[in-house]
Motif scaffolding. Structure first.
Motif, short mmCIF file in Angstrom:
data_model
loop_
_atom_site.label_atom_id
_atom_site.label_comp_id
_atom_site.label_asym_id
_atom_site.label_seq_id
_atom_site.Cartn_x
_atom_site.Cartn_y
_atom_site.Cartn_z
N GLU A 45 -22.48 42.57 -27.83
CA GLU A 45 -23.03 43.77 -27.99
C GLU A 45 -22.58 45.02 -28.72
O GLU A 45 -23.07 45.97 -29.42
CB GLU A 45 -23.88 44.47 -26.74
CG GLU A 45 -25.01 43.33 -26.16
CD GLU A 45 -25.52 43.66 -24.71
OE1 GLU A 45 -24.84 44.81 -24.27
OE2 GLU A 45 -26.31 42.99 -24.15
N ARG A 46 -21.08 45.05 -28.57
CA ARG A 46 -20.33 45.93 -29.29
C ARG A 46 -19.93 45.51 -30.66
O ARG A 46 -18.92 45.90 -31.27
CB ARG A 46 -19.08 46.32 -28.31
CG ARG A 46 -19.62 46.95 -27.06
CD ARG A 46 -18.33 47.42 -26.02
NE ARG A 46 -18.64 47.78 -24.92
CZ ARG A 46 -17.77 48.10 -23.90
NH1 ARG A 46 -16.54 47.74 -24.21
NH2 ARG A 46 -18.43 48.39 -22.66
N ARG A 47 -20.23 44.22 -30.81
CA ARG A 47 -19.78 43.64 -32.34
C ARG A 47 -18.35 43.14 -32.11
O ARG A 47 -17.75 43.21 -33.14
CB ARG A 47 -20.20 44.77 -33.34
CG ARG A 47 -21.76 44.76 -33.71
CD ARG A 47 -21.88 45.85 -34.84
NE ARG A 47 -21.38 46.96 -34.71
CZ ARG A 47 -21.32 48.06 -35.30
NH1 ARG A 47 -21.62 47.78 -36.67
NH2 ARG A 47 -20.76 49.13 -35.16
N PHE A 48 -18.04 42.70 -30.75
CA PHE A 48 -16.55 42.05 -30.89
C PHE A 48 -16.85 40.66 -30.78
O PHE A 48 -17.73 40.06 -30.15
CB PHE A 48 -15.80 42.68 -29.66
CG PHE A 48 -15.54 43.93 -29.69
CD1 PHE A 48 -14.19 44.27 -30.34
CD2 PHE A 48 -16.18 45.16 -29.13
CE1 PHE A 48 -13.54 45.47 -30.41
CE2 PHE A 48 -15.67 46.45 -29.29
CZ PHE A 48 -14.43 46.47 -30.03
N GLU A 49 -16.08 39.82 -31.51
CA GLU A 49 -16.08 38.44 -31.64
C GLU A 49 -15.18 37.90 -30.34
O GLU A 49 -13.89 38.06 -30.49
CB GLU A 49 -15.74 37.86 -33.29
CG GLU A 49 -15.62 36.21 -33.15
CD GLU A 49 -15.29 35.85 -34.36
OE1 GLU A 49 -15.38 34.54 -34.41
OE2 GLU A 49 -14.61 36.59 -35.14
N VAL A 50 -15.60 37.15 -29.52
CA VAL A 50 -15.02 36.24 -28.46
C VAL A 50 -15.30 34.89 -28.65
O VAL A 50 -16.54 34.41 -29.01
CB VAL A 50 -15.69 36.88 -26.92
CG1 VAL A 50 -15.05 35.92 -26.00
CG2 VAL A 50 -15.51 38.18 -26.72
N ILE A 51 -14.18 34.28 -28.71
CA ILE A 51 -14.09 32.63 -29.06
C ILE A 51 -13.88 31.99 -27.77
O ILE A 51 -12.78 32.20 -27.24
CB ILE A 51 -13.25 32.43 -30.28
CG1 ILE A 51 -13.62 33.07 -31.42
CG2 ILE A 51 -13.19 31.03 -30.42
CD1 ILE A 51 -12.63 32.78 -32.47
N VAL A 52 -14.90 31.34 -27.16
CA VAL A 52 -14.75 30.64 -26.05
C VAL A 52 -14.48 29.04 -26.51
O VAL A 52 -15.53 28.39 -27.15
CB VAL A 52 -15.91 30.75 -24.97
CG1 VAL A 52 -15.72 29.68 -24.00
CG2 VAL A 52 -16.18 32.17 -24.61
N THR A 53 -13.36 28.58 -26.24
CA THR A 53 -13.19 27.14 -26.92
C THR A 53 -11.90 26.41 -26.00
O THR A 53 -11.32 27.07 -25.12
CB THR A 53 -12.27 27.42 -28.26
OG1 THR A 53 -11.79 26.10 -28.75
CG2 THR A 53 -11.17 28.20 -28.21
N ASN A 54 -11.71 24.96 -26.24
CA ASN A 54 -10.88 24.34 -25.62
C ASN A 54 -9.40 24.38 -26.37
O ASN A 54 -8.53 23.73 -25.82
CB ASN A 54 -11.35 22.91 -25.36
CG ASN A 54 -12.79 22.68 -24.43
OD1 ASN A 54 -12.70 23.55 -23.52
ND2 ASN A 54 -13.38 21.82 -24.70
#
Length: 567
Positions: A256-265
């Motif tokens: 919502e704040r336009r930050f990219e979060v990458i959830v990955t293995n």
């Protein structure tokens, strides 16, 4: 060796825009080691910490060496009591909200016979040297009063706040819900004492150069707002599964704040640009993961991240690889998510909080964590510019100094805090000016600082300082340019006194510390020993004590010391 064997004059002293209000931070250095003094001096210089907010205490190697563990009695005798006495004698009790330790301090306090119930130096400081029942520590059931949720005890989310707001409260803006009474009224005297350590250079830790590089990166990060990636790395290990339930909701709120979060293995590749990384793993290779943006925070939730005599990757490897802050447990914590930062760290951080504020609002039970790095790094706070205008010299008539503040934010309400000679004299005022009455001051050099901040749960702010001279009685003194070398690393300073009156005694000071003192004579010599203050920038003043008790301070002589040897 150059002028005065390693002493050079500094003609200008420029600070960056500051993070969490520097006058609220106490910096503690180990007088016994040159490295601790140098790191503290570098932090004070970069962050504009008032000189009186630097306290030096003598800690023997037996306390900070090896396993870097001391018992609670030694912590009280060597650290807590002398630092508290300094705070009281300098009238900083209501001003200080956090402690920052330099290097060469114990990292662990033995408060219980069971190793699993010991606490970090940050934890013991957070408790204000109180004791809590050992099972609460071991099981992670001690609950921090400034934790902002969520966990099983706090299922809802508190908004991000500055430490000063957590202490004083938000008033009616917090709403009517009784569950947020803490935010309305603030914690007041119940406010704990958060702390961090600038670096760990003991056995298995970082080098002195690595710690200094962290402070440089922290300063560069301020107000840059870079949109580098934040990584949440998952796996089937309990170190990951204990908190990976937090990742998806945090990712959504940050989106919502336009930050990219990458959830990955998968760990990021060498071409990646990293602003944050949380994972759970016994062994990691931080130097293989890409470039860390200034201000980057990384942590790998493992048992012995700050237990340097045990196996597993150490938390300091994140700092050595380029991160600006990290943390690790000083004892076996088990995979207890309450004892480690939650994913919400990055919500507080991207909301403008400092590293220190973000850590302590995201850890439910912080007593066994060692927090390392630049505590004041604040990449996502908007810059605030302040200009303080006023006279250069006052005699007998009162004068009103006026401040002008600006920011890119619109429709803000301003508050102003004024500090006279490093002490708060007006807090949270709606007036952008302060009246100085010279009749109430001694002759000589004084400073007025204005900290202007946006009236918000996170206090975005800036500051400016104006120096001025009071001349009511014609008393004035200065450090003579004729400086003599007395010994290796020892120099002699003479004093020039103007006016009909002469002082009875003269002191040479650095901040609140008296370096030398003697009865005044026209040819007296004050001794300055470099190792008392250590490498880096220092400000020296002479103070004349007159028969009527008036203490007249000179303008500072700003020096930079290098190659100082601690004796």
């Amino acid at each position: 060796m150059g002028l005065l064997r390693g002493v050079t004059f500094v003609l200008s002293w420029v600070f960056s825009s500051m993070a969490q209000m520097p006058h609220e931070v106490l910096v503690i250095a180990n007088q016994s080691t040159a490295g601790s003094l140098e790191v503290a001096n570098a932090f004070v210089e970069r962050r504009g910490i008032p000189a009186d907010n630097l306290v030096r205490v003598a800690i023997p190697e037996s306390v900070y060496g090896g396993r870097a563990t001391c018992d609670s009695a030694s912590f009280e005798e060597l650290i807590w009591t002398p630092v508290q006495k300094a705070v009281v004698s300098r009238q900083l009790e209501d001003q200080i909200l956090a402690w920052v330790y330099s290097t060469d301090f114990p990292i662990r306090i033995k408060t219980d016979a069971s190793d699993r119930r010991q606490v970090s130096i940050c934890g013991q400081t957070f408790l204000k040297n109180r004791r809590v029942e050992g099972a609460l520590i071991e099981e992670g059931k001690y609950h921090s009063p400034i934790f902002a949720g969520p966990n099983e005890r706090l299922p809802f989310l508190f908004p991000s706040c500055s430490l000063s707001v957590l202490k004083s409260g938000l008033g009616s803006r917090a709403g009517a819900d009784k569950s947020v009474e803490r935010l309305r009224l603030g914690l007041g005297w119940r406010m704990p004492l958060p702390s961090m350590m600038l670096g760990y250079t003991g056995e298995g830790g970082s080098s002195l150069d690595s710690v200094l590089a962290v402070l440089e990166r922290g300063q560069k990060a301020d107000y840059q707002g870079r949109r580098s990636e934040i990584y949440f790395i998952t796996n089937s290990n309990v170190r990951s599964t204990c908190r990976d339930w937090q990742f998806a909701s945090t990712k959504d709120r940050l989106a919502e704040r336009r930050f990219e979060v990458i959830v990955t293995n998968d760990f990021p590749r060498s071409s990646s640009s990293i602003m944050g990384l949380f994972c759970g793993a016994e062994t990691v290779r931080p130097s293989d993961m890409g470039e860390y943006t200034p201000g980057a925070v990384a942590e790998h939730l493992t048992s012995w991240g700050a237990e340097f005599q045990r196996p597993q990757t150490k938390c300091t490897e994140w700092l050595d690889a380029g991160a600006t802050a990290t943390c690790g447990s000083v004892v076996e914590p088990y995979a207890n998510a309450n004892k480690f930062p939650s994913a919400r760290f990055f919500e507080h951080y991207t909301g403008g909080c400092s590293v220190l504020e973000s850590f302590y609002q995201s850890v439910a039970s912080p007593l066994q964590q060692l927090f390392l790095g630049d505590p004041l790094a604040r990449p996502y706070a908007p810059p605030v510019r302040v200009r303080l205008l006023g006279a250069n010299e006052l005699s007998k008539e009162p004068f009103r100094f006026r401040a002008a503040a600006s920011t890119q934010l619109r429709g803000v309400s301003w508050r102003y805090t004024f500090l006279l000679d490093g002490r708060v004299v007006e807090a949270a005022s709606e007036m952008s000016s302060y009246r100085v009455n010279p009749v109430e001051l001694a002759d000589g050099y004084h400073t007025l600082q204005c900290v202007a901040w946006v009236d918000h749960s996170v206090r975005f702010y800036g500051s400016d300082t104006k120096s001025f001279i009071v001349n009511r009685l014609g008393r004035d003194l200065s450090i003579s340019a004729n400086i003599k070398k007395l010994d290796v690393g020892v120099h002699g300073f003479q004093v020039e006194v103007d006016g009909a009156d002469v002082p009875e005694r003269i002191r040479l000071i650095s901040g609140a510390e008296i370096l030398d003192e003697g009865r005044y004579t026209s040819n007296m010599m004050l001794r300055f020993q470099e190792s008392r203050v250590g490498n880096g920038v220092c400000r020296l003043q002479v103070v004349g004590v007159y028969a009527d008790g008036m203490e007249v301070a000179s303008e500072p002589l700003v020096l930079k010391i290098y190659n100082s040897v601690n004796e």
